[in-house]
Enzyme design. Structure first.
Site, PDB file in Angstrom:
ATOM      1  CD  GLU A   1      -5.767  -2.532   9.445  1.00  0.00           C
ATOM      2  OE1 GLU A   1      -6.850  -2.238   8.885  1.00  0.00           O
ATOM      3  OE2 GLU A   1      -4.938  -3.323   8.950  1.00  0.00           O
TER       4      GLU A   1
ATOM      5  CG  ASN B   1      -7.040  -5.241  11.943  1.00  0.00           C
ATOM      6  OD1 ASN B   1      -6.292  -5.135  12.909  1.00  0.00           O
ATOM      7  ND2 ASN B   1      -6.597  -5.488  10.718  1.00  0.00           N
TER       8      ASN B   1
ATOM      9  NE  ARG C   1      -0.426  -4.105  11.198  1.00  0.00           N
ATOM     10  CZ  ARG C   1      -1.535  -4.365  10.549  1.00  0.00           C
ATOM     11  NH1 ARG C   1      -2.508  -3.468  10.481  1.00  0.00           N
ATOM     12  NH2 ARG C   1      -1.707  -5.510   9.961  1.00  0.00           N
TER      13      ARG C   1
ATOM     14  CG  ASN D   1      -3.867  -7.301   7.981  1.00  0.00           C
ATOM     15  OD1 ASN D   1      -4.109  -6.759   9.060  1.00  0.00           O
ATOM     16  ND2 ASN D   1      -4.506  -6.974   6.862  1.00  0.00           N
ATOM     17  CD  GLU D   2      -8.421  -6.715   7.970  1.00  0.00           C
ATOM     18  OE1 GLU D   2      -8.663  -6.666   6.762  1.00  0.00           O
ATOM     19  OE2 GLU D   2      -8.817  -5.845   8.770  1.00  0.00           O
TER      20      GLU D   2
ATOM     21  CE1 TYR E   1     -10.437   0.860   9.059  1.00  0.00           C
ATOM     22  CE2 TYR E   1     -10.237  -1.498   9.428  1.00  0.00           C
ATOM     23  CZ  TYR E   1      -9.667  -0.280   9.129  1.00  0.00           C
ATOM     24  OH  TYR E   1      -8.306  -0.197   8.908  1.00  0.00           O
TER      25      TYR E   1
ATOM     26  CG  ASP F   1       3.280   0.080 -11.076  1.00  0.00           C
ATOM     27  OD1 ASP F   1       2.831  -0.942 -10.522  1.00  0.00           O
ATOM     28  OD2 ASP F   1       3.267   0.256 -12.311  1.00  0.00           O
TER      29      ASP F   1
ATOM     30  CD  GLN G   1      -2.968  -1.130   2.251  1.00  0.00           C
ATOM     31  OE1 GLN G   1      -2.720  -1.718   3.292  1.00  0.00           O
ATOM     32  NE2 GLN G   1      -4.090  -0.472   2.072  1.00  0.00           N
TER      33      GLN G   1
ATOM     34  CG  HIS H   1       0.984  -4.272 -13.400  1.00  0.00           C
ATOM     35  ND1 HIS H   1       2.201  -4.797 -13.062  1.00  0.00           N
ATOM     36  CD2 HIS H   1       0.983  -3.010 -12.892  1.00  0.00           C
ATOM     37  CE1 HIS H   1       2.905  -3.908 -12.392  1.00  0.00           C
ATOM     38  NE2 HIS H   1       2.180  -2.815 -12.275  1.00  0.00           N
TER      39      HIS H   1
ATOM     40  CG  HIS I   1      -1.093  -6.035   5.354  1.00  0.00           C
ATOM     41  ND1 HIS I   1      -1.269  -5.330   6.525  1.00  0.00           N
ATOM     42  CD2 HIS I   1      -2.182  -5.745   4.602  1.00  0.00           C
ATOM     43  CE1 HIS I   1      -2.403  -4.650   6.480  1.00  0.00           C
ATOM     44  NE2 HIS I   1      -2.977  -4.871   5.307  1.00  0.00           N
TER      45      HIS I   1
HETATM   46  C1  NOJ Z   1      -7.907  -3.503   6.551  1.00  0.00           C
HETATM   47  C2  NOJ Z   1      -6.613  -3.802   5.861  1.00  0.00           C
HETATM   48  O1  NOJ Z   1      -5.752  -4.499   6.715  1.00  0.00           O
HETATM   49  C3  NOJ Z   1      -5.936  -2.571   5.303  1.00  0.00           C
HETATM   50  O2  NOJ Z   1      -4.913  -2.979   4.454  1.00  0.00           O
HETATM   51  C4  NOJ Z   1      -6.961  -1.682   4.627  1.00  0.00           C
HETATM   52  O3  NOJ Z   1      -6.370  -0.635   3.941  1.00  0.00           O
HETATM   53  C5  NOJ Z   1      -7.926  -1.190   5.686  1.00  0.00           C
HETATM   54  N1  NOJ Z   1      -8.629  -2.320   6.227  1.00  0.00           N
HETATM   55  C6  NOJ Z   1      -8.947  -0.171   5.198  1.00  0.00           C
HETATM   56  O4  NOJ Z   1      -9.856  -0.742   4.330  1.00  0.00           O
END
Ligand code: NOJ
Length: 504
Positions: free
Chosen positions: A401, A331, A99, A188-189, A333, A74, A42, A62, A144
């Site tokens: 997160e 994590n 992190r 991760n996730e 949201y 890129d 990212q 791509h 990740h």
């Molecule tokens: C979880 C992911 O781990 C992360 O890479 C992503 O950008 C965020 N959520 C936001 O969507």
């Protein structure tokens, strides 16, 4: 750092009276560490420098039509080139830790450890050393999402051999960086990897093998994670003395109403979405949750499969996975509300994970956020934390997160409001419910490549100027808000958030 003399003082952005809850000025618990996060694909860019080979995200970005806005990673934020600038931004915030993740194909270009990249090792050695020189603790995610494409060609997370490939890679990291890295996140996730990448076509590698791919990936992710934990525990922990755990998307799922049917739909949604990955590791019994085993077995039978589409663990594997996380990486949201009222067979692909769960969901009448998975429902944060405490015997919870996506703008009132209300909910979970929260991490340090959404969705508390070849960064109002929280350790919704024009 460029500094403009103009200093703005903006109105307090957080309504103190919010959805029937008055937010009070509160102190953060002493032991709670604060930090910010990113991930390799990212932010790093430099997708083909030195001997690095493509990851599944290079391949997808791509591919024409692969990413919604047509962008790629890129260059992303050019952190590979300008990592020292990232560290200056982190220093400006004053947080305890950063992190970040390590790119598997940057360290082992083909995925296997027969060839270790000197350039890859050098980059992460420099990053870690620079963080430590600035008094910032490195917290490293081993995986990740940027799987070496070569391993994907061999089946990726659907191939049981991946547990060995992954542990070989993890071992290189422990050997090389473990003298300085004391907190590791294995994976991760897992849900997003398996469900969105293998069961659906939302994330790389977009297999769309619904009803099968997500369950295969879940099993192999859990075995890979557990192998890495055991390796660290036996061979590295005795002298490196660190901690290692997994991080699981623990968005909250609950009933649409208080009817027993809806409550059951909500709790089974939580089993499918969170428990599938958490139960084998954190529960007393281990293994996949009973409700998921039962539902997938029943549907598989009806569909003419000889065995359940959900793979099984042997007794030895159940024991091997159980207890393999030193903390619950959390994590979060938002929250979704479930019901079986109105669900009809055929609404979702058959077979599929959604069809196995056999429920529908909504965000009720909460105001939808621009990025729907960030819809602001802070009470769900508290309930999710309590769910972890109640189901898994009150483990230490590292919030790895939490953050808010927008379409841009420097004076991000919405993000400050979201973060304030979520921190308030975390403090309720700690002070009232007794949840053991040891760490809080804002996603993200800066705008970055938001997977299938590309560069157009902004999660940063620093804005990234992609139009500029240096990818200049500017702190948003939320960066000033977080900096103040870190310095004072007081959550004060009445405080006016200052905002200065700065450039990094
Ligand atoms: C979880 C992911 O781990 C992360 O890479 C992503 O950008 C965020 N959520 C936001 O969507």
């Amino acid at each position: 750092m460029l500094f403009s003399l103009v200093v703005y003082v903006l109105f307090s952005v957080v309504m103190c009276q919010n959805d029937n809850k008055t937010i009070l000025t509160r102190k953060l618990p002493d032991g709670m560490k604060l930090g910010v996060a990113s991930a390799a694909y990212q932010v790093e860019g430099a997708w083909n420098v030195a001997d690095k080979l493509p990851s599944i995200w290079d391949t997808l970005s791509h591919t024409p039509g692969g990413i919604k806005d047509g962008s790629t990673g890129d260059d992303a934020c050019k952190s590979y080139e300008y990592y020292k600038r990232d560290i200056q931004m982190i220093k400006f915030l004053g947080v305890d830790f950063y992190r970040f993740s390590i790119s598997w194909p940057r360290i082992l270009p083909s995925g296997f450890r027969n060839k270790i990249s000197d350039d890859g090792l050098k980059y992460y050695n420099n990053l870690i050393d620079e963080l430590l020189a600035n008094n910032i603790e490195p917290i490293v995610t081993i995986y990740h999402w940027d799987l070496p494409q070569y391993l994907q060609d061999l089946g990726g997370w659907a191939n049981p051999m991946i547990a060995d490939w992954y542990v070989d890679y993890a071992q290189v990291l422990f050997e090389t960086f473990g003298d300085r890295v004391k907190t590791w996140i294995t994976i991760n996730e897992p849900k997003q990897i398996g469900l969105f990448g293998y069961g659906m076509s939302y994330l790389a590698p977009r297999l769309n093998a619904h009803g099968i791919g997500e369950y295969l990936a879940a099993k192999h992710i859990l075995l890979a994670h557990a192998k890495a934990w055991h390796l660290y525990d036996k061979q590295f922990r005795p002298h490196q003395k660190g901690t290692i755990g997994i991080t699981i998307a623990t968005d909250f799922r609950t009933g649409m109403t208080d009817s027993p049917e809806d409550i059951l739909a909500g709790s089974e949604a939580m089993d499918f979405e969170v428990g599938l990955y958490a139960h084998p590791i954190f529960s007393k019994t281990g293994d996949f949750p009973e409700s998921v085993k039962r539902r997938v077995a029943e549907r598989s039978k009806e569909q003419g499969f000889k065995k359940s589409r959900l793979p099984t663990f042997t007794k030895e594997e159940i024991v091997f996975i159980k207890g393999t996380s030193d903390f619950y990486g959390f994590n979060h949201y938002s929250t979704r509300f479930y019901t079986r009222n109105g669900f009809k067979s055929g609404m979702y692909p058959i077979p599929s994970y959604e069809d196995d769960l056999a429920a529908i969901y909504s965000y009720k009448d909460y105001k939808p956020a621009a990025i729907v998975h960030c819809t602001e429902i802070p009470e769900g944060m508290r309930l999710a934390l309590k769910w972890v405490k109640d189901n898994y015997d009150n483990p230490p919870v590292n919030i790895i997160e939490n953050g808010f996506g927008t379409l841009g703008g420097q004076q991000d009132y919405d993000r400050v409001k979201y973060l304030t209300r979520y921190m308030d909910a975390i403090l309720d979970a700690v002070e009232i419910d007794g949840v053991n929260v040891t760490m809080y991490t804002v996603w993200s340090l800066m705008d970055n490549f938001e997977w299938a959404n590309g560069l157009s969705i902004k999660f940063g508390i620093f804005e990234t100027d992609y139009g500029n070849s240096n990818k200049t960064r500017r702190p948003r109002m939320s960066a000033f808000w977080f900096r103040n929280l870190v310095a004072t350790r007081i959550l004060d919704p009445y405080r006016e958030t200052e905002f200065q024009k700065l450039e990094f």
